[in-house]
Design a protein around this motif. Structure first.
Motif, PDB file in Angstrom:
ATOM      1  N   PHE A 175       0.819  -1.217   0.000  1.00 44.71           N
ATOM      2  CA  PHE A 175       0.000   0.000   0.000  1.00 44.71           C
ATOM      3  C   PHE A 175       0.848   1.259   0.000  1.00 44.71           C
ATOM      4  O   PHE A 175       0.335   2.350  -0.251  1.00 44.71           O
ATOM      5  CB  PHE A 175      -1.003  -0.043   1.147  1.00 44.71           C
ATOM      6  N   LYS A 176       2.138   1.100   0.240  1.00 45.54           N
ATOM      7  CA  LYS A 176       3.061   2.213   0.017  1.00 45.54           C
ATOM      8  C   LYS A 176       3.080   2.559  -1.474  1.00 45.54           C
ATOM      9  O   LYS A 176       3.270   3.723  -1.848  1.00 45.54           O
ATOM     10  CB  LYS A 176       4.467   1.829   0.494  1.00 45.54           C
ATOM     11  N   ALA A 177       2.843   1.548  -2.331  1.00 50.52           N
ATOM     12  CA  ALA A 177       2.778   1.784  -3.781  1.00 50.52           C
ATOM     13  C   ALA A 177       1.651   2.748  -4.124  1.00 50.52           C
ATOM     14  O   ALA A 177       1.808   3.630  -4.974  1.00 50.52           O
ATOM     15  CB  ALA A 177       2.602   0.460  -4.533  1.00 50.52           C
ATOM     16  N   ILE A 178       0.500   2.610  -3.467  1.00 46.58           N
ATOM     17  CA  ILE A 178      -0.624   3.518  -3.723  1.00 46.58           C
ATOM     18  C   ILE A 178      -0.298   4.918  -3.245  1.00 46.58           C
ATOM     19  O   ILE A 178      -0.635   5.911  -3.895  1.00 46.58           O
ATOM     20  CB  ILE A 178      -1.915   2.986  -3.061  1.00 46.58           C
ATOM     21  N   GLU A 179       0.371   5.029  -2.095  1.00 46.61           N
ATOM     22  CA  GLU A 179       0.796   6.343  -1.611  1.00 46.61           C
ATOM     23  C   GLU A 179       1.722   7.018  -2.625  1.00 46.61           C
ATOM     24  O   GLU A 179       1.602   8.222  -2.893  1.00 46.61           O
ATOM     25  CB  GLU A 179       1.512   6.201  -0.268  1.00 46.61           C
ATOM     26  N   LEU A 180       2.652   6.229  -3.193  1.00 51.61           N
ATOM     27  CA  LEU A 180       3.575   6.795  -4.182  1.00 51.61           C
ATOM     28  C   LEU A 180       2.855   7.143  -5.480  1.00 51.61           C
ATOM     29  O   LEU A 180       3.238   8.081  -6.177  1.00 51.61           O
ATOM     30  CB  LEU A 180       4.720   5.818  -4.439  1.00 51.61           C
ATOM     31  N   VAL A 181       1.822   6.379  -5.824  1.00 53.81           N
ATOM     32  CA  VAL A 181       1.008   6.718  -7.000  1.00 53.81           C
ATOM     33  C   VAL A 181       0.415   8.113  -6.824  1.00 53.81           C
ATOM     34  O   VAL A 181       0.472   8.957  -7.734  1.00 53.81           O
ATOM     35  CB  VAL A 181      -0.107   5.672  -7.222  1.00 53.81           C
ATOM     36  N   ASP A 182      -0.155   8.376  -5.669  1.00 52.73           N
ATOM     37  CA  ASP A 182      -0.721   9.711  -5.394  1.00 52.73           C
ATOM     38  C   ASP A 182       0.362  10.791  -5.497  1.00 52.73           C
ATOM     39  O   ASP A 182       0.136  11.858  -6.076  1.00 52.73           O
ATOM     40  CB  ASP A 182      -1.337   9.748  -3.988  1.00 52.73           C
ATOM     41  N   PHE A 183       1.521  10.488  -4.929  1.00 53.31           N
ATOM     42  CA  PHE A 183       2.603  11.471  -4.888  1.00 53.31           C
ATOM     43  C   PHE A 183       3.102  11.811  -6.291  1.00 53.31           C
ATOM     44  O   PHE A 183       3.176  12.996  -6.662  1.00 53.31           O
ATOM     45  CB  PHE A 183       3.753  10.929  -4.034  1.00 53.31           C
ATOM     46  N   VAL A 184       3.420  10.796  -7.103  1.00 55.86           N
ATOM     47  CA  VAL A 184       3.976  11.083  -8.436  1.00 55.86           C
ATOM     48  C   VAL A 184       2.910  11.633  -9.374  1.00 55.86           C
ATOM     49  O   VAL A 184       3.222  12.393 -10.298  1.00 55.86           O
ATOM     50  CB  VAL A 184       4.684   9.853  -9.053  1.00 55.86           C
ATOM     51  N   ALA A 185       1.637  11.297  -9.136  1.00 58.87           N
ATOM     52  CA  ALA A 185       0.554  11.874  -9.946  1.00 58.87           C
ATOM     53  C   ALA A 185       0.481  13.381  -9.721  1.00 58.87           C
ATOM     54  O   ALA A 185       0.256  14.155 -10.660  1.00 58.87           O
ATOM     55  CB  ALA A 185      -0.778  11.217  -9.604  1.00 58.87           C
ATOM     56  N   GLU A 186       0.674  13.801  -8.469  1.00 59.40           N
ATOM     57  CA  GLU A 186       0.686  15.241  -8.170  1.00 59.40           C
ATOM     58  C   GLU A 186       1.907  15.914  -8.809  1.00 59.40           C
ATOM     59  O   GLU A 186       1.798  17.001  -9.387  1.00 59.40           O
ATOM     60  CB  GLU A 186       0.700  15.442  -6.656  1.00 59.40           C
ATOM     61  N   GLN A 187       3.059  15.270  -8.738  1.00 62.48           N
ATOM     62  CA  GLN A 187       4.270  15.819  -9.340  1.00 62.48           C
ATOM     63  C   GLN A 187       4.125  15.936 -10.866  1.00 62.48           C
ATOM     64  O   GLN A 187       4.615  16.871 -11.492  1.00 62.48           O
ATOM     65  CB  GLN A 187       5.467  14.919  -9.022  1.00 62.48           C
ATOM     66  N   HIS A 188       3.437  14.971 -11.435  1.00 64.21           N
ATOM     67  CA  HIS A 188       3.238  14.888 -12.889  1.00 64.21           C
ATOM     68  C   HIS A 188       2.424  16.062 -13.419  1.00 64.21           C
ATOM     69  O   HIS A 188       2.565  16.467 -14.581  1.00 64.21           O
ATOM     70  CB  HIS A 188       2.527  13.563 -13.190  1.00 64.21           C
ATOM     71  N   THR A 189       1.546  16.586 -12.566  1.00 63.42           N
ATOM     72  CA  THR A 189       0.652  17.689 -12.995  1.00 63.42           C
ATOM     73  C   THR A 189       1.070  19.026 -12.375  1.00 63.42           C
ATOM     74  O   THR A 189       0.304  19.987 -12.415  1.00 63.42           O
ATOM     75  CB  THR A 189      -0.800  17.372 -12.597  1.00 63.42           C
ATOM     76  N   ARG A 190       2.263  19.093 -11.826  1.00 61.06           N
ATOM     77  CA  ARG A 190       2.745  20.327 -11.184  1.00 61.06           C
ATOM     78  C   ARG A 190       3.034  21.402 -12.231  1.00 61.06           C
ATOM     79  O   ARG A 190       3.566  21.111 -13.307  1.00 61.06           O
ATOM     80  CB  ARG A 190       3.994  20.025 -10.357  1.00 61.06           C
ATOM     81  N   ARG A 191       2.688  22.633 -11.921  1.00 59.31           N
ATOM     82  CA  ARG A 191       2.911  23.752 -12.833  1.00 59.31           C
ATOM     83  C   ARG A 191       3.771  24.824 -12.157  1.00 59.31           C
ATOM     84  O   ARG A 191       3.592  25.109 -10.980  1.00 59.31           O
ATOM     85  CB  ARG A 191       1.584  24.365 -13.285  1.00 59.31           C
ATOM     86  N   VAL A 192       4.706  25.390 -12.925  1.00 56.96           N
ATOM     87  CA  VAL A 192       5.619  26.410 -12.413  1.00 56.96           C
ATOM     88  C   VAL A 192       5.181  27.774 -12.937  1.00 56.96           C
ATOM     89  O   VAL A 192       4.949  27.936 -14.152  1.00 56.96           O
ATOM     90  CB  VAL A 192       7.076  26.133 -12.843  1.00 56.96           C
ATOM     91  N   ASN A 193       5.070  28.735 -12.041  1.00 58.12           N
ATOM     92  CA  ASN A 193       4.741  30.101 -12.430  1.00 58.12           C
ATOM     93  C   ASN A 193       5.774  30.622 -13.432  1.00 58.12           C
ATOM     94  O   ASN A 193       6.975  30.412 -13.276  1.00 58.12           O
ATOM     95  CB  ASN A 193       4.717  30.968 -11.172  1.00 58.12           C
TER      96      ASN A 193
END
Length: 440
Positions: free
Chosen positions: A338-356
């Motif tokens: 279930f650490k895999a699911i936590e990392l899925v959430d984490f990298v999904a957020e990083q994947h959609t990160r936007r820089v000003n």
């Protein structure tokens, strides 16, 4: 959206690879100058009339008894045929129907897949060439083409996309993070899927999957929605030998295309194999967020250095995934799954990160001051302005006076600085350098 898969098959020397290169055209993947990204392409992307699709090249199918190599190529083609949504069967119009053409035709008829018959090597359409004998294969109307010169490939592509089902281009459920689990046979994909879905903390929905593929499995974990898509472990076993590794990347194509996050599974006993590199390279090239998951960790004898040694081996052999988190699990004992699911959430957020934009330009300008661009044939190379043009993966455009002379190593330097400032862990970063003339 899912992209349909088109496989090109036929006997040797009929022009399959020529047609593959013709259809891939200018869209052919740019191979990064980084060790570990595979150079031998048997897949690529193409599009026609606004419809994108994956195209698979296969070796020439031979039916020689006792020829191991011929058997291996036939197996490759069978896997491609099984995974394909449409098949282009290439024959040589100059040779006419051969015994091998007939045997390939029998193989294709058994597949029950849509077949587009391409009568290749017609170099002069003003002369009469009798390609109508190929009707005798029982696979419909032959389409005359010249893959070498690109003649009549428009008619061929029209016929191909006519077989694409509307659901290929339907929007999928955007409320769920779509997870693909990919890897070689026997690394434990099925075990991980079963462990995730069989645990009490996971709620498996009884709603049907997407219209695209009914074997997609929606589930919820700690109030969040996910979808496990089209993994080999969830697919009904076919007659094809599942243990054959060389072409297992073909099985990953659809899963990766549709995923938001990809779990790249390795077998701790084998460490990183060449085929692992091939599959991981495809995930990276498609710009997908990903996590490297090392399974069967419970079977490894450990000391204080074991995990560090494994980390070093993975980072050495998968240099292009230096940004990806590594997780050690046991799908069998459910340890850390279930650490895999936590990392899925984490990298999904990083994947959609936007820089000003202003922050981005500040970082780029400071980077250039610290490490100026090299000279470009007597004329100074400049980067005037930068902007992020998309997410998933994060993609940036740099405007330069000499875009063709901005070396990939300098882009890697900029990428490292962006990662230091914004993380982007678990996601590739894309740079595009565009022309902008100096106003000076």
């Amino acid at each position: 959206m899912s992209k349909p898969v088109v496989a090109i098959v036929g006997r040797p020397n009929v022009g399959k690879s020529t047609l593959f290169n013709r259809l891939a055209g200018a869209r052919k993947a740019i191979v990064e100058d980084i060790a570990g990204v595979t150079r031998d392409r048997l897949y690529d992307k193409s599009d026609w009339a606004g419809k994108e699709f994956i195209i698979i090249d296969t070796g020439g199918i031979r039916f020689d008894d006792g020829d191991t190599f011929a058997s291996e190529i036939k197996l490759q083609a069978q896997i491609a045929i099984e995974e394909a949504d449409v098949i282009i069967f290439v024959v040589d119009a100059k040779d006419g129907i051969t015994h091998e053409d007939q045997e390939v035709g029998k193989l294709l008829r058994k597949s029950k897949k849509p077949i587009v018959l391409a009568a290749n090597k017609i170099e002069n359409f003003s002369k009469h060439i009798d390609y109508y004998e190929f009707y005798n294969l029982g696979l419909g109307e032959p389409i005359p083409v010249s893959a070498m010169h690109g003649m009549n490939t428009n008619d061929l592509l029209d016929a191909v996309i006519d077989h694409f089902k509307p659901e290929f281009y339907e929007e999928e459920d955007t409320d769920r993070i779509k997870i693909a689990i990919v890897g070689r046979p026997n690394v434990g994909k099925s075990s991980l899927v079963n462990s995730l879905l069989g645990e009490e903390r996971v709620i498996v929905s009884d709603i049907p999957g997407t219209t695209r593929d009914s074997i997609d499995t929606p589930f919820e974990f700690e109030g969040k929605k996910y979808m496990l898509i089209d993994t080999a472990g969830m697919r009904k076993k076919g007659k094809i030998n599942e243990a054959t590794e060389k072409y297992s990347v073909i099985r990953a194509l659809k899963s990766v295309e549709r995923a938001d996050v990809v779990l790249i599974m390795l077998n701790a006993i084998d460490k990183v194999t060449e085929q692992d590199q091939r599959i991981a390279g495809y995930v990276h090239e498609q710009g997908k967020a990903n996590v490297i998951v090392v399974n069967k960790w419970d079977l490894i004898k450990k000391d204080g250095r074991t995990m560090n040694e494994f980390d070093e081996d993975i980072r050495d052999k998968l240099k292009f995934l230096a940004y990806s988190p590594i997780l050690y699990i046991s799908a069998l004992t459910r340890k850390r799954i279930f650490k895999a699911i936590e990392l899925v959430d984490f990298v999904a957020e990083q994947h959609t990160r936007r820089v000003n934009t202003s922050d981005l330009n500040k970082i780029i300008n400071e980077a250039i001051m610290l490490n100026p661009l090299p000279g470009g044939g007597g004329k100074k190379i400049k980067i005037y302005y930068s902007t992020q043009v998309r997410t998933a993966p994060p993609s940036f455009v740099l405007f330069s006076n000499q875009p063709e002379k901005v070396h990939f190593s300098y882009l890697r330097y900029l990428e490292n600085l962006l990662r230091q400032n914004y993380g982007f862990e678990g996601t590739p970063i894309r740079f595009y350098v565009r022309q902008r003339d100096s106003k000076e």
